[in-house]
Design a protein around this motif. Structure first.
Motif, PDB file in Angstrom:
ATOM      1  N   SER A  56       0.831  -1.214   0.000  1.00  0.00           N
ATOM      2  CA  SER A  56       0.000   0.000   0.000  1.00  0.00           C
ATOM      3  C   SER A  56       0.859   1.255   0.000  1.00  0.00           C
ATOM      4  CB  SER A  56      -0.927  -0.007   1.214  1.00  0.00           C
ATOM      5  OG  SER A  56      -0.159  -0.035   2.411  1.00  0.00           O
ATOM      6  N   ARG A  57       2.071   1.168   0.514  1.00  0.00           N
ATOM      7  CA  ARG A  57       3.028   2.278   0.486  1.00  0.00           C
ATOM      8  C   ARG A  57       4.384   1.707   0.079  1.00  0.00           C
ATOM      9  NH1 ARG A  57       2.328   5.254   6.267  1.00  0.00           N
ATOM     10  NH2 ARG A  57       0.048   5.271   6.282  1.00  0.00           N
ATOM     11  N   GLY A  58       5.255   2.546  -0.412  1.00  0.00           N
ATOM     12  CA  GLY A  58       6.587   2.084  -0.785  1.00  0.00           C
ATOM     13  C   GLY A  58       7.339   1.550   0.429  1.00  0.00           C
ATOM     14  N   LEU A  59       8.111   0.479   0.244  1.00  0.00           N
ATOM     15  CA  LEU A  59       8.899  -0.041   1.359  1.00  0.00           C
ATOM     16  C   LEU A  59      10.068  -0.877   0.823  1.00  0.00           C
ATOM     17  CD1 LEU A  59       6.910  -2.859   3.250  1.00  0.00           C
ATOM     18  CD2 LEU A  59       6.746  -2.398   0.846  1.00  0.00           C
ATOM     19  N   TRP A  60      11.084  -1.067   1.694  1.00  0.00           N
ATOM     20  CA  TRP A  60      12.226  -1.914   1.347  1.00  0.00           C
ATOM     21  C   TRP A  60      11.848  -3.374   1.526  1.00  0.00           C
ATOM     22  CZ3 TRP A  60      16.562  -0.357  -0.991  1.00  0.00           C
ATOM     23  CH2 TRP A  60      16.868   1.009  -0.946  1.00  0.00           C
ATOM     24  N   VAL A  61      12.232  -4.185   0.565  1.00  0.00           N
ATOM     25  CA  VAL A  61      11.984  -5.625   0.649  1.00  0.00           C
ATOM     26  C   VAL A  61      13.264  -6.349   0.248  1.00  0.00           C
ATOM     27  CG1 VAL A  61       9.538  -5.328   0.032  1.00  0.00           C
ATOM     28  CG2 VAL A  61      11.209  -5.899  -1.751  1.00  0.00           C
ATOM     29  N   ALA A  62      13.352  -7.609   0.627  1.00  0.00           N
ATOM     30  CA  ALA A  62      14.459  -8.470   0.174  1.00  0.00           C
ATOM     31  C   ALA A  62      13.936  -9.886   0.017  1.00  0.00           C
ATOM     32  CB  ALA A  62      15.610  -8.452   1.181  1.00  0.00           C
ATOM     33  N   VAL A  63      14.381 -10.547  -1.041  1.00  0.00           N
ATOM     34  CA  VAL A  63      14.025 -11.945  -1.293  1.00  0.00           C
ATOM     35  C   VAL A  63      15.316 -12.761  -1.281  1.00  0.00           C
ATOM     36  CG1 VAL A  63      12.969 -13.588  -2.890  1.00  0.00           C
ATOM     37  CG2 VAL A  63      12.039 -11.264  -2.687  1.00  0.00           C
ATOM     38  N   THR A  64      15.329 -13.818  -0.469  1.00  0.00           N
ATOM     39  CA  THR A  64      16.508 -14.695  -0.382  1.00  0.00           C
ATOM     40  C   THR A  64      16.039 -16.137  -0.479  1.00  0.00           C
ATOM     41  OG1 THR A  64      16.350 -14.874   2.015  1.00  0.00           O
ATOM     42  CG2 THR A  64      17.687 -13.053   1.157  1.00  0.00           C
ATOM     43  N   GLY A  65      16.980 -17.070  -0.347  1.00  0.00           N
ATOM     44  CA  GLY A  65      16.621 -18.488  -0.316  1.00  0.00           C
ATOM     45  C   GLY A  65      16.861 -19.154  -1.655  1.00  0.00           C
ATOM     46  N   ALA A  66      15.835 -19.832  -2.190  1.00  0.00           N
ATOM     47  CA  ALA A  66      15.951 -20.510  -3.480  1.00  0.00           C
ATOM     48  C   ALA A  66      16.499 -19.511  -4.510  1.00  0.00           C
ATOM     49  CB  ALA A  66      14.582 -21.031  -3.914  1.00  0.00           C
ATOM     50  N   ASP A  67      17.293 -19.974  -5.464  1.00  0.00           N
ATOM     51  CA  ASP A  67      17.996 -19.053  -6.383  1.00  0.00           C
ATOM     52  C   ASP A  67      18.760 -18.011  -5.566  1.00  0.00           C
ATOM     53  OD1 ASP A  67      17.059 -20.324  -8.626  1.00  0.00           O
ATOM     54  OD2 ASP A  67      15.371 -18.961  -8.890  1.00  0.00           O
ATOM     55  N   ARG A  68      19.702 -18.468  -4.739  1.00  0.00           N
ATOM     56  CA  ARG A  68      20.244 -17.623  -3.683  1.00  0.00           C
ATOM     57  C   ARG A  68      21.168 -16.531  -4.167  1.00  0.00           C
ATOM     58  NH1 ARG A  68      19.976 -20.401   0.892  1.00  0.00           N
ATOM     59  NH2 ARG A  68      21.808 -19.526   1.826  1.00  0.00           N
ATOM     60  N   ALA A  69      21.643 -16.578  -5.374  1.00  0.00           N
ATOM     61  CA  ALA A  69      22.671 -15.633  -5.796  1.00  0.00           C
ATOM     62  C   ALA A  69      22.171 -14.185  -5.736  1.00  0.00           C
ATOM     63  CB  ALA A  69      23.130 -15.965  -7.210  1.00  0.00           C
ATOM     64  N   HIS A  70      23.038 -13.272  -5.393  1.00  0.00           N
ATOM     65  CA  HIS A  70      22.804 -11.830  -5.505  1.00  0.00           C
ATOM     66  C   HIS A  70      21.566 -11.335  -4.773  1.00  0.00           C
ATOM     67  CE1 HIS A  70      25.934 -12.216  -8.358  1.00  0.00           C
ATOM     68  NE2 HIS A  70      25.190 -12.839  -9.253  1.00  0.00           N
ATOM     69  N   ALA A  71      21.364 -11.815  -3.553  1.00  0.00           N
ATOM     70  CA  ALA A  71      20.265 -11.261  -2.768  1.00  0.00           C
ATOM     71  C   ALA A  71      20.597  -9.816  -2.397  1.00  0.00           C
ATOM     72  CB  ALA A  71      20.059 -12.101  -1.507  1.00  0.00           C
ATOM     73  N   HIS A  72      19.618  -8.965  -2.489  1.00  0.00           N
ATOM     74  CA  HIS A  72      19.844  -7.560  -2.128  1.00  0.00           C
ATOM     75  C   HIS A  72      18.513  -6.931  -1.743  1.00  0.00           C
ATOM     76  CE1 HIS A  72      18.837  -7.669  -6.394  1.00  0.00           C
ATOM     77  NE2 HIS A  72      18.247  -6.506  -6.193  1.00  0.00           N
TER      78      HIS A  72
END
Lengths: 275, 217
Positions: free
Chosen positions: A67-83
């Motif tokens: 609903s509003r802009g926010l920082w997110v991060a996805v990690t885990g499967a396909d682990r390369a280059h998480a940011h």
């Protein structure tokens, strides 16, 4: 308040935090993320405390918008280059089917502030203690951000390898060489594997003595041997007590791999030797 | 003197003339084996009272598992000082559970106990049950106290769904299903008591140590 609306929950998406501690004696599974290093990394990347609630997404198929802009991060499967990345209000975030691995972790700055159950926001899939399973249309409240995102915190993910084993607590139920044979054999992951246990297919572990032991507490990573001899590695949603003998226990640093192994993939064991 | 045995990475401590055998499990857990179910409960209660540094203290039928232990050697030292009797532990609260005895396996169990349905109810109502440990499902307590001659085998094929509140027996255990689930125990009756309430401070009605009476409703 900021919300994340889940447009597509995929095969199985649950809220997880460090898990429900101190209640195993009441029969309550601990739950918590299966791939703990990946979950902790996701929280660090968006500036959360390590115990902030995030989502565990199984095999992708996930989409959501904030609903509003926010920082997110996805990690885990396909682990390369998480940011960490900025998700603008109204933009759709997708987690597609991973090319490798099974479980992805989506952390949002501030964490998901769903109501805790018995002191934890982790969802246990054995008895469904905890926040309800995330479904298409679920709206998840997001808490106030606790810290700054750290887009440069990208430690090397742990390297995969054999699952290192401690000897189990029930030597009377197995031959003396059971551990060596387990480590010499090749197993593959069975499709019934889930958050309760990683079920393996391969050479049966021969048992001696009675079929069952008097029920007792089962640790995370216990390699249980049911009557058919096919080992099961007990994971976060295991029942706290069980009656099948335990031939070995997987080192906690290697358990994350059990979260990412796909049905049909090979599993090897090796004896753990303290450095 | 302590006797330690090394078997692979097996680490077992048994101090002669003490009532407990300790085995390290994995990186940070300790399994304590004792003689019987009452002592397992007593040891768990004693260890809690001593405020052991463990994330979870999980009694079983003949063991107590200490999980999440940072200092295994200190815990081993503490546990070998356990006096080993079960009298030092305060009796737990008494909970009376009203039961309607009309379960589908009541007649079968009556046959096995060489009595009739009323006899099963009377025999159970006369038994001092003790919640020894939980497992299988949140709030499912294994109630000890049935004598050996009343042991009954589990069903050959578990029922796919057992209703919440079902009062059942298997082996020498009595149990009450807190939520609907599959189950292989023999069903004697049902209760309307709430066995499991995750919104409560005491979510499990029959936490380990609770004394239980089944009262015909």
């Amino acid at each position: 308040m900021t919300h994340l609306e889940v447009l597509s929950a995929g095969a199985l998406t649950t809220v997880q935090d460090r898990g429900r501690r101190g209640l195993a004696h009441l029969g309550v599974p601990r739950a918590g993320p299966l791939d703990r290093p990946a979950a902790e990394l996701a929280n660090r990347l968006v500036g959360n405390r390590p115990d902030a609630a995030l989502l565990e997404v199984t095999l992708g198929g996930f989409a959501a918008r904030a609903s509003r802009g926010l920082w997110v991060a996805v990690t885990g499967a396909d682990r390369a280059h998480a940011h960490a990345q900025w998700l603008a209000a109204g933009t759709t975030l997708e987690i597609g089917t991973p090319a490798a691995g099974v479980r992805s972790y989506l952390a949002v700055a501030g964490g998901f502030s769903v109501d805790p159950v018995l002191g934890s926001r982790a969802t246990d899939t054995l008895a469904w203690v905890g926040p309800p399973r995330v479904a298409d249309g679920t709206v998840l409240p997001v808490g106030p951000a606790a810290g700054e995102p750290r887009p440069l915190d990208t430690p090397r993910p742990p390297a995969p390898g054999p699952l290192r084993l401690f000897a189990g607590p029930h030597p009377g139920f197995f031959d003396d060489d059971a551990l060596e044979r387990l480590c010499a054999a090749a197993y593959v992951v069975r499709p019934e594997s889930n958050r309760v246990g990683l079920r393996l297919d391969g050479p049966a572990v021969p048992r001696i003595g009675p079929a069952e032991l008097p029920s007792e507490g089962m640790v995370l990573g216990a390699v249980q041997v049911p009557p058919d001899g096919q080992p099961v590695v007990l994971l976060a949603d295991r029942p706290p007590t069980g009656g099948y003998p335990v031939v070995a226990v997987v080192h906690p640093d290697d358990l994350w791999q059990c979260a990412q192994l796909r049905p049909g993939e090979p599993v090897r064991f090796a004896p753990f030797r303290a450095a | 003197m302590r006797r330690k045995s090394a078997r692979g990475s097996q680490h077992t401590v048994h101090v002669p003339d003490t009532p407990v055998t300790l085995t390290r499990v994995g990186a940070a857990s300790l399994r304590a084996e004792v003689a019987d179910v009452r002592r397992a409960l007593a040891l768990a209660g004693w260890a809690r009272a001593a405020r052991v540094a463990a994330t979870d203290v999980v009694p079983g039928a003949r063991t107590v598992l200490f999980e999440g232990v940072a200092d295994l050697a200190s815990l081993e030292d503490l546990l070998t000082s356990w006096p080993g009797d079960d009298s030092a532990v305060e009796p737990g609260p008494l909970v009376e559970v009203p039961v309607v005895f009309d379960g589908p396996d009541l007649d079968d169990v009556a046959d096995r106990w060489a009595t009739d349905a009323a006899g099963v109810a009377a025999r159970l109502a006369d038994t001092d049950l003790l919640s020894a440990f939980c497992g299988f499902a949140p709030g499912f307590a294994y109630l000890s106290g049935l004598p050996a001659e009343l042991a009954v085998p589990r069903l050959g094929t578990p029922r796919p769904e057992v209703p919440a509140g079902s009062v059942a027996v298997a082996d020498r255990w009595c149990g009450i299903y807190p939520t609907a689930s599959p189950g292989g125990w023999r069903l004697l009756g049902r209760t309307t008591a709430t066995l499991w309430d995750p919104a409560s401070d005491r979510p499990a009605l029959l936490a380990p140590g609770t004394r239980v009476r089944l009262v015909p409703a």
